[in-house]
Design an enzyme around this catalytic site. Sequence first.
Site, PDB file in Angstrom:
ATOM      1  N   ARG A 105       0.837  -1.198   0.000  1.00  0.00           N
ATOM      2  CA  ARG A 105       0.000   0.000   0.000  1.00  0.00           C
ATOM      3  C   ARG A 105       0.876   1.255   0.000  1.00  0.00           C
ATOM      4  O   ARG A 105       2.080   1.170   0.105  1.00  0.00           O
ATOM      5  CB  ARG A 105      -0.938   0.007   1.202  1.00  0.00           C
ATOM      6  CG  ARG A 105      -0.226   0.031   2.538  1.00  0.00           C
ATOM      7  CD  ARG A 105      -1.233   0.141   3.688  1.00  0.00           C
ATOM      8  NE  ARG A 105      -0.559  -0.045   4.959  1.00  0.00           N
ATOM      9  CZ  ARG A 105      -1.183  -0.081   6.133  1.00  0.00           C
ATOM     10  NH1 ARG A 105      -2.491   0.064   6.198  1.00  0.00           N
ATOM     11  NH2 ARG A 105      -0.498  -0.244   7.241  1.00  0.00           N
ATOM     12  N   ASN A 143      -5.139   7.533   4.197  1.00  0.00           N
ATOM     13  CA  ASN A 143      -4.862   6.789   5.426  1.00  0.00           C
ATOM     14  C   ASN A 143      -3.401   6.963   5.812  1.00  0.00           C
ATOM     15  O   ASN A 143      -2.509   6.648   5.022  1.00  0.00           O
ATOM     16  CB  ASN A 143      -5.145   5.294   5.227  1.00  0.00           C
ATOM     17  CG  ASN A 143      -5.070   4.526   6.535  1.00  0.00           C
ATOM     18  OD1 ASN A 143      -6.022   4.530   7.313  1.00  0.00           O
ATOM     19  ND2 ASN A 143      -3.945   3.885   6.792  1.00  0.00           N
ATOM     20  N   GLU A 144      -3.179   7.500   6.989  1.00  0.00           N
ATOM     21  CA  GLU A 144      -1.836   7.634   7.567  1.00  0.00           C
ATOM     22  C   GLU A 144      -0.806   8.160   6.568  1.00  0.00           C
ATOM     23  O   GLU A 144       0.108   7.433   6.143  1.00  0.00           O
ATOM     24  CB  GLU A 144      -1.363   6.298   8.152  1.00  0.00           C
ATOM     25  CG  GLU A 144      -2.090   5.912   9.420  1.00  0.00           C
ATOM     26  CD  GLU A 144      -1.430   4.766  10.180  1.00  0.00           C
ATOM     27  OE1 GLU A 144      -0.574   4.075   9.604  1.00  0.00           O
ATOM     28  OE2 GLU A 144      -1.777   4.570  11.352  1.00  0.00           O
ATOM     29  N   GLU A 315      -7.693   4.710  15.374  1.00  0.00           N
ATOM     30  CA  GLU A 315      -7.389   3.276  15.474  1.00  0.00           C
ATOM     31  C   GLU A 315      -6.764   3.027  16.838  1.00  0.00           C
ATOM     32  O   GLU A 315      -5.758   3.649  17.179  1.00  0.00           O
ATOM     33  CB  GLU A 315      -6.413   2.848  14.376  1.00  0.00           C
ATOM     34  CG  GLU A 315      -6.945   3.068  12.968  1.00  0.00           C
ATOM     35  CD  GLU A 315      -5.951   2.627  11.889  1.00  0.00           C
ATOM     36  OE1 GLU A 315      -4.945   1.985  12.221  1.00  0.00           O
ATOM     37  OE2 GLU A 315      -6.193   2.954  10.712  1.00  0.00           O
ATOM     38  N   TRP A 323       3.109  -5.953  13.367  1.00  0.00           N
ATOM     39  CA  TRP A 323       4.195  -5.288  12.651  1.00  0.00           C
ATOM     40  C   TRP A 323       5.420  -4.920  13.482  1.00  0.00           C
ATOM     41  O   TRP A 323       6.417  -4.494  12.934  1.00  0.00           O
ATOM     42  CB  TRP A 323       3.662  -4.022  11.972  1.00  0.00           C
ATOM     43  CG  TRP A 323       2.774  -3.168  12.835  1.00  0.00           C
ATOM     44  CD1 TRP A 323       1.414  -3.158  12.828  1.00  0.00           C
ATOM     45  CD2 TRP A 323       3.170  -2.212  13.829  1.00  0.00           C
ATOM     46  NE1 TRP A 323       0.933  -2.253  13.746  1.00  0.00           N
ATOM     47  CE2 TRP A 323       1.994  -1.655  14.373  1.00  0.00           C
ATOM     48  CE3 TRP A 323       4.409  -1.765  14.311  1.00  0.00           C
ATOM     49  CZ2 TRP A 323       2.009  -0.683  15.392  1.00  0.00           C
ATOM     50  CZ3 TRP A 323       4.430  -0.801  15.311  1.00  0.00           C
ATOM     51  CH2 TRP A 323       3.238  -0.265  15.838  1.00  0.00           C
ATOM     52  N   GLU A 363      -2.126  -8.714   7.388  1.00  0.00           N
ATOM     53  CA  GLU A 363      -2.379  -8.447   8.818  1.00  0.00           C
ATOM     54  C   GLU A 363      -3.117  -9.587   9.515  1.00  0.00           C
ATOM     55  O   GLU A 363      -3.831  -9.380  10.485  1.00  0.00           O
ATOM     56  CB  GLU A 363      -3.110  -7.111   8.955  1.00  0.00           C
ATOM     57  CG  GLU A 363      -2.194  -5.964   8.547  1.00  0.00           C
ATOM     58  CD  GLU A 363      -2.818  -4.581   8.662  1.00  0.00           C
ATOM     59  OE1 GLU A 363      -4.033  -4.480   8.892  1.00  0.00           O
ATOM     60  OE2 GLU A 363      -2.051  -3.608   8.488  1.00  0.00           O
ATOM     61  N   GLN A 364      -2.939 -10.824   9.028  1.00  0.00           N
ATOM     62  CA  GLN A 364      -3.690 -11.938   9.642  1.00  0.00           C
ATOM     63  C   GLN A 364      -3.264 -12.204  11.079  1.00  0.00           C
ATOM     64  O   GLN A 364      -4.007 -12.816  11.839  1.00  0.00           O
ATOM     65  CB  GLN A 364      -3.619 -13.197   8.795  1.00  0.00           C
ATOM     66  CG  GLN A 364      -2.231 -13.622   8.412  1.00  0.00           C
ATOM     67  CD  GLN A 364      -2.266 -14.796   7.450  1.00  0.00           C
ATOM     68  OE1 GLN A 364      -2.472 -15.921   7.863  1.00  0.00           O
ATOM     69  NE2 GLN A 364      -2.070 -14.529   6.173  1.00  0.00           N
ATOM     70  N   MET A 365      -2.073 -11.720  11.502  1.00  0.00           N
ATOM     71  CA  MET A 365      -1.655 -11.909  12.890  1.00  0.00           C
ATOM     72  C   MET A 365      -2.071 -10.732  13.783  1.00  0.00           C
ATOM     73  O   MET A 365      -1.688 -10.664  14.946  1.00  0.00           O
ATOM     74  CB  MET A 365      -0.131 -12.089  12.972  1.00  0.00           C
ATOM     75  CG  MET A 365       0.412 -13.259  12.173  1.00  0.00           C
ATOM     76  SD  MET A 365      -0.359 -14.830  12.641  1.00  0.00           S
ATOM     77  CE  MET A 365       0.294 -15.052  14.291  1.00  0.00           C
ATOM     78  N   HIS A 366      -2.813  -9.787  13.229  1.00  0.00           N
ATOM     79  CA  HIS A 366      -3.221  -8.578  13.976  1.00  0.00           C
ATOM     80  C   HIS A 366      -4.586  -8.815  14.618  1.00  0.00           C
ATOM     81  O   HIS A 366      -5.574  -9.087  13.942  1.00  0.00           O
ATOM     82  CB  HIS A 366      -3.296  -7.407  13.005  1.00  0.00           C
ATOM     83  CG  HIS A 366      -3.393  -6.061  13.656  1.00  0.00           C
ATOM     84  ND1 HIS A 366      -4.441  -5.702  14.480  1.00  0.00           N
ATOM     85  CD2 HIS A 366      -2.564  -4.999  13.607  1.00  0.00           C
ATOM     86  CE1 HIS A 366      -4.242  -4.459  14.891  1.00  0.00           C
ATOM     87  NE2 HIS A 366      -3.121  -4.010  14.382  1.00  0.00           N
TER      88      HIS A 366
HETATM   89  C1  GAL Z   1      -2.190   1.309  10.888  1.00  0.00           C
HETATM   90  C2  GAL Z   1      -2.987   1.359   9.607  1.00  0.00           C
HETATM   91  C3  GAL Z   1      -4.027   0.275   9.540  1.00  0.00           C
HETATM   92  C4  GAL Z   1      -3.435  -1.039   9.967  1.00  0.00           C
HETATM   93  C5  GAL Z   1      -2.862  -0.901  11.352  1.00  0.00           C
HETATM   94  C6  GAL Z   1      -2.296  -2.188  11.892  1.00  0.00           C
HETATM   95  O1  GAL Z   1      -0.947   1.899  10.726  1.00  0.00           O
HETATM   96  O2  GAL Z   1      -3.621   2.607   9.446  1.00  0.00           O
HETATM   97  O3  GAL Z   1      -4.513   0.177   8.222  1.00  0.00           O
HETATM   98  O4  GAL Z   1      -2.459  -1.417   9.060  1.00  0.00           O
HETATM   99  O5  GAL Z   1      -1.842   0.037  11.314  1.00  0.00           O
HETATM  100  O6  GAL Z   1      -1.770  -1.983  13.173  1.00  0.00           O
END
Ligand code: GAL
Length: 649
Positions: A105, A143-144, A315, A323, A363-366
């Site tokens: 992304r 986004n960010e 968020e 991450w 992000e499956q581990m999130h």
């Molecule tokens: C943020 C992002 C989200 C997601 C999240 C995961 O930085 O805006 O889309 O990736 O982290 O922690």
Amino acid sequence: MKRGLGVCYYPEHWPEEIWAKDAARMADTGLTWVRIGEFAWSRLEPVPGTFDFGWLDRAIETLGAAGLKVVLGTPTATPPRWMAERHPDMFARDAEGRVRGFGSRRHYCFSHRGYRAECARIVTALAERYGGNPHVQAWQTDNEYGCHDTTVSYSEAARHAFREWLAQKYQSPQALNRAWGNVFWSMEYASFDEIDLPNLTVTEPNPSHVMDFRRFASDEVVAFNRLQTDILRRHTDAPLIHNYMGRETGFDHFDVGADLDVASWDSYPLGFLSDRLEVGEAHRLRFVRQGDPDLQAFHHDLYRAVGRGRWWVMEQQPGPVNWAPWNPAPLPGMARLWAWEAFAHGAEAVCYFRWRQAPFAQEQMHAGLLRPDSVAAPALEEAAQVARELAEFDAEAGCRSGDVALIFDYASAWAWQTQPQGRDFDYFRLAFEFYRGLRRLGFNVDIVPPSTADLSAYRLVLAPGLATVGAPLIGALAAVRGVALVGPRTNAKTPAFATPVPLPPALPGLDCTVARVESLPPDCHVPLEGGGAFRHWREFVEGGAEVRLRSAGGVPGVMASGALWYLAGWPDATGLLRILREAAAAAGLGTEHLPEGLRRRDTRTHRIWLNYASEPIRHGDLEVPACGVAFEPLSAPEPVASTEGARGG
Ligand code: GAL
């Protein structure tokens, strides 16, 4: 504005049959906001020029019918693959000149005019369709910005745009040569077309060149965002928001924020403690499942200033992220505590990221509020508890104005990255350590932008490391009635990034001059008389101001002329607490020393105590449970605070 909880949701990730059930469960949990859409471009425009809004119409309708208010994101952080065919040169390039291509992304260069036009097109289509939709009650742009190190790009598009920016700023190459000092090493230019981006040079490029490039890159983010807000404003009255990041200084958030109604940020306390903070290993271990006790609060105060009083957490980490180098799980209670820390600082909303954990892709581990199998994850019940508690208390967002102001300046972060002089001289770290000291002493802190021209609301003002101080702030500092503590390195550069002569800090009324400086390698400390030390950096100052603190050998460490104090080094935690306590006392402010892990923030009606420690803490008559929150009613409620007044031109 009523305070509320929310969640980030991706209807395009789930079968349509479960949307209504998800929406009902969100509402049952007590959530009122749901953010959607910010990465959905490939589903909104599967083929160039052919929109498919049907699914989004139904998703918004389903969520709205459950009583949820929608935050609709513009999808410009994730252009679909076909975009690369239309604009093969739209990608950013890294400092080595390599393309940052498709497959994750944020694969775009802010300066690419063709991509900007595509963004205008999709934002217009969304704004026309949903600008008047009663369920869409806020918008998020992109986004960010800056995430994954994307503010700066060394692409062709950036090179062209930078030359134009320089031509606008300097009007003639001769003026640019003078400002940058290009006579040094025969770097003079005869035309703006000769100027490249400051990468791929043999050794370090001219710092004035780098600083202008950083200002330019920041302005490109502002322009990119403004393109979207200009379109959205024509179609909606709903508040416009962007979700900023933690410890992100690549662009000037105050400038971007000026075009938005509300600031928001994405708070990942455990991820940040794992990889974004210079702290000792003992501290990291002590708070490994709670997060740093001051980092979230710092950003809450910062983004309250960026939002001119209005801000959200867009968020909020609910469980382990994916991450950071290591991804521990929060202790029970933390998903609740983090939300209360935000509300204590005046947040209007806190949205957890995300609703259901995705069983596929990056992000499956999130963690989410739900597991991938839709069973509740631990944070779901904590969110429900916060929702119930919100209903019990005065539901108006707001916090008490700060006792102390800390000036925060993005350009200073660029300045000391450009010319650190000591490898570990980091502006964010410096400002954050001052903030941490203030919070440890029990203060409510307001962070204010460097453009401020009025600090009369504060008895104590801190401006560490502010590379260039503009005239309005110089006036405001001179008018402080308590103590204005500036330095180290305050006003050490001209706007063109030269060393000023007369030498810094050159603040009217302060009879103190920085004669010379030195940076200090790790473990090389300069002890302060009476305890503590300077590390990283120290300055040798001279002049007629009163010496309030000395370092080893009697060298002045803090000098003061009336209310203006100059700090000639970077103190360690012990030294900093001493200096802050002394400055506070001179300003007529009392201090406390809060136990490690215990913090507090005053709202209009309550003093909210937050215990980041994994054991209960007793403080006076108060006992705050481990990872818990305590609410102490304040006798004299205050009207809703806003940092608006503190914002200058
Ligand atoms: C943020 C992002 C989200 C997601 C999240 C995961 O930085 O805006 O889309 O990736 O982290 O922690």
